[in-house]
Design a protein around this motif. Structure first.
Motif, short mmCIF file in Angstrom:
data_model
loop_
_atom_site.label_atom_id
_atom_site.label_comp_id
_atom_site.label_asym_id
_atom_site.label_seq_id
_atom_site.Cartn_x
_atom_site.Cartn_y
_atom_site.Cartn_z
N ASP A 39 0.87 -1.16 0.14
CA ASP A 39 0.11 0.12 0.03
C ASP A 39 0.96 1.22 0.05
O ASP A 39 1.47 1.62 0.91
N TRP A 43 0.18 9.70 0.61
CA TRP A 43 0.32 10.46 2.24
C TRP A 43 1.50 9.75 2.98
O TRP A 43 1.91 10.41 3.82
N PHE A 50 -2.48 16.09 6.51
CA PHE A 50 -2.27 16.46 7.89
C PHE A 50 -1.07 17.32 8.08
O PHE A 50 -0.40 17.47 9.23
N HIS A 56 0.80 4.54 7.89
CA HIS A 56 -0.07 3.94 7.56
C HIS A 56 -0.88 3.72 8.97
O HIS A 56 -0.30 3.33 9.93
N THR A 58 -2.30 1.44 10.69
CA THR A 58 -1.86 0.33 11.45
C THR A 58 -0.54 -0.01 11.63
O THR A 58 0.08 -0.87 12.09
N MET A 82 -8.98 -8.21 16.59
CA MET A 82 -8.22 -7.10 16.91
C MET A 82 -9.21 -6.17 17.06
O MET A 82 -10.16 -6.05 15.89
N GLN A 83 -9.19 -5.01 17.59
CA GLN A 83 -10.04 -3.84 17.60
C GLN A 83 -9.08 -2.83 17.66
O GLN A 83 -8.11 -2.62 18.26
N PHE A 84 -9.42 -1.67 16.76
CA PHE A 84 -8.95 -0.29 16.65
C PHE A 84 -9.77 0.82 16.49
O PHE A 84 -10.83 0.79 16.07
N PHE A 86 -8.66 4.64 15.60
CA PHE A 86 -7.56 5.48 15.07
C PHE A 86 -8.12 7.07 15.56
O PHE A 86 -9.00 7.46 14.96
N LEU A 87 -7.23 7.69 16.43
CA LEU A 87 -7.57 8.86 17.06
C LEU A 87 -7.01 9.99 16.25
O LEU A 87 -7.54 11.16 15.98
N MET B 1 -6.76 8.99 -2.89
CA MET B 1 -7.93 10.08 -2.72
C MET B 1 -9.20 9.40 -2.31
O MET B 1 -9.58 8.49 -2.81
N ALA B 60 -4.33 -4.03 8.04
CA ALA B 60 -3.82 -3.29 7.05
C ALA B 60 -4.38 -3.27 5.77
O ALA B 60 -4.73 -2.06 5.28
N SER B 63 -7.75 -1.29 6.40
CA SER B 63 -7.23 0.01 6.53
C SER B 63 -7.13 0.46 5.41
O SER B 63 -7.67 1.71 4.89
N GLU B 64 -6.55 0.08 4.23
CA GLU B 64 -6.19 0.59 3.01
C GLU B 64 -7.44 0.88 2.37
O GLU B 64 -7.72 1.92 1.84
N THR B 67 -9.09 3.85 3.81
CA THR B 67 -8.73 5.14 3.72
C THR B 67 -8.75 5.45 2.30
O THR B 67 -9.15 6.84 1.99
N GLY B 71 -10.42 8.61 3.25
CA GLY B 71 -9.29 9.58 3.35
C GLY B 71 -9.11 10.02 4.80
O GLY B 71 -9.10 8.96 5.89
N THR B 72 -9.06 11.25 5.04
CA THR B 72 -8.69 11.73 6.41
C THR B 72 -9.69 11.03 7.52
O THR B 72 -9.34 11.08 8.82
N PHE B 74 -10.85 8.34 8.22
CA PHE B 74 -10.41 6.93 8.52
C PHE B 74 -9.23 7.28 9.50
O PHE B 74 -9.03 6.68 10.36
N ILE B 75 -8.24 7.86 9.03
CA ILE B 75 -7.01 7.98 9.69
C ILE B 75 -7.24 8.55 11.11
O ILE B 75 -6.75 8.64 12.05
N ARG B 76 -8.18 9.87 11.16
CA ARG B 76 -8.79 10.24 12.33
C ARG B 76 -9.93 10.14 12.57
O ARG B 76 -10.72 11.05 11.91
N GLY B 77 -10.50 9.30 13.40
CA GLY B 77 -11.93 8.81 13.51
C GLY B 77 -12.33 7.52 12.98
O GLY B 77 -13.63 7.03 13.23
N GLY B 78 -11.41 6.62 12.72
CA GLY B 78 -11.71 5.31 12.05
C GLY B 78 -11.90 4.41 13.15
O GLY B 78 -11.40 4.55 14.20
N SER B 79 -12.34 3.36 12.80
CA SER B 79 -12.29 2.16 13.79
C SER B 79 -12.46 0.81 13.14
O SER B 79 -12.77 0.81 11.81
N MET B 80 -12.14 -0.31 13.73
CA MET B 80 -12.12 -1.65 13.11
C MET B 80 -12.35 -2.69 14.36
O MET B 80 -11.79 -2.49 15.41
N SER B 81 -13.04 -3.81 13.90
CA SER B 81 -13.16 -4.89 14.74
C SER B 81 -12.96 -6.10 13.73
O SER B 81 -14.16 -6.37 13.29
#
Lengths: 140, 136
Positions: A39, A43, A50, A56, A58, A82-84, A86-87, B1, B60, B63-64, B67, B71-72, B74-81
């Protein structure tokens, strides 16, 4: 000085806490991660919304997943869940570390599991990622 | 993008395809002896047919996907289970799928919840779960 001991279900205590070493987020490490997961988002290596390159989301997850290695010799294990959350972005140039706490351990269908909650922070203590993971212990 | 057009519940996202070579696994996990990820003899001794990819690699990929979608947001405010339900071996090819499951208001944005799963080349699901992020 750390006295490492083999990780066993009996040795593991619910409530015990771990802290990782600090990791400097370098461009090379971010690039290696991009290769590993195939990937190559722009960015990660150039400008981003930002204000500079970010890792990335993760990127630091393995720092958290390996928290138990800071005290135990881990024979083998499998990642079950797994739980995340992203803050904040992990930015190139940050120094990040993860702190975790064992919140549960249990046996299901003859398999031993441990559950850890964690946070990855920057050098100012700002939370970047929170999460929780469940690992299966493979006995020696 | 990020994708900016309107999203709808039930909408399938463009799938991702990933080849998991040993080189990718080595780069992800770091080469170690006595590792089921990078030491084939050790993996076989533990009962696996060959080395395994870390389950975290699939997070990952999810996450890709998110994203690319948000975009932003997910990087700020995203979650995953995610639950890892089958091992992924070196040499496997994974396809990552996502279907929009929910759209709900959150502050000044919309939280987009996506059901996600990874399938190997045999059509077996290897990871299942949900991921979400903010569409602003």
């Amino acid at each position: 000085m750390i006295q490492f001991t083999p990780l066993t279900y009996d040795a593991l205590k619910v409530g015990e806490e771990f802290v990782s070493d600090t990791l400097l987020v370098t461009p090379e490490d971010v690039d290696t991660y991009a290769f590993a997961v195939d990937d190559h988002h722009s960015w990660f290596s150039g400008t981003s919304p930002f204000g500079g390159p970010v890792a990335h989301p993760t990127f630091a997850a393995n720092q958290a997943l390996r928290l138990r290695h800071s005290r135990y010799v881990v024979h083998a294990g499998l990642h079950a869940k797994m739980q995340f959350e992203f803050l904040e972005p992990i930015r190139v140039g940050m120094r990040v570390r993860s702190r975790g706490r064992v919140i549960d351990k249990y046996v299901r269908r003859g398999k031993q599991y441990m559950v850890t909650e964690y946070v990855t922070e920057d050098e100012a203590g700002t939370p970047l990622v929170r999460g929780q993971f469940t690992q299966m212990l493979i006995p020696a | 993008m990020a994708i900016t057009h309107a999203l709808a519940v039930g909408q399938a996202l463009p799938p991702l395809e990933k080849e998991l070579t040993q080189r990718h696994i080595d780069a992800y996990s770091g080469v170690r002896t006595r590792s089921i990820h990078t030491d084939e003899a050790w993996a076989r001794a533990k009962g696996f047919r060959t080395t395994l990819a870390q389950g975290m690699m699939s997070t990952a990929y999810v996450s890709e996907m998110l994203t690319r979608l948000l975009g932003t947001g997910f990087i700020r405010g995203g979650s995953m289970s995610v639950a890892f339900v089958q091992p992924v071996y070196a040499g496997d090819r994974l396809t990552v799928h996502g279907v929009v499951k929910d759209l709900r208001p959150e502050a000044d944005a919309t939280r987009v919840v996506v059901e996600v799963w990874c399938e190997n080349q045999h059509g077996q699901k290897t990871a299942v779960g949900t991921a979400s992020g903010l569409l602003r």
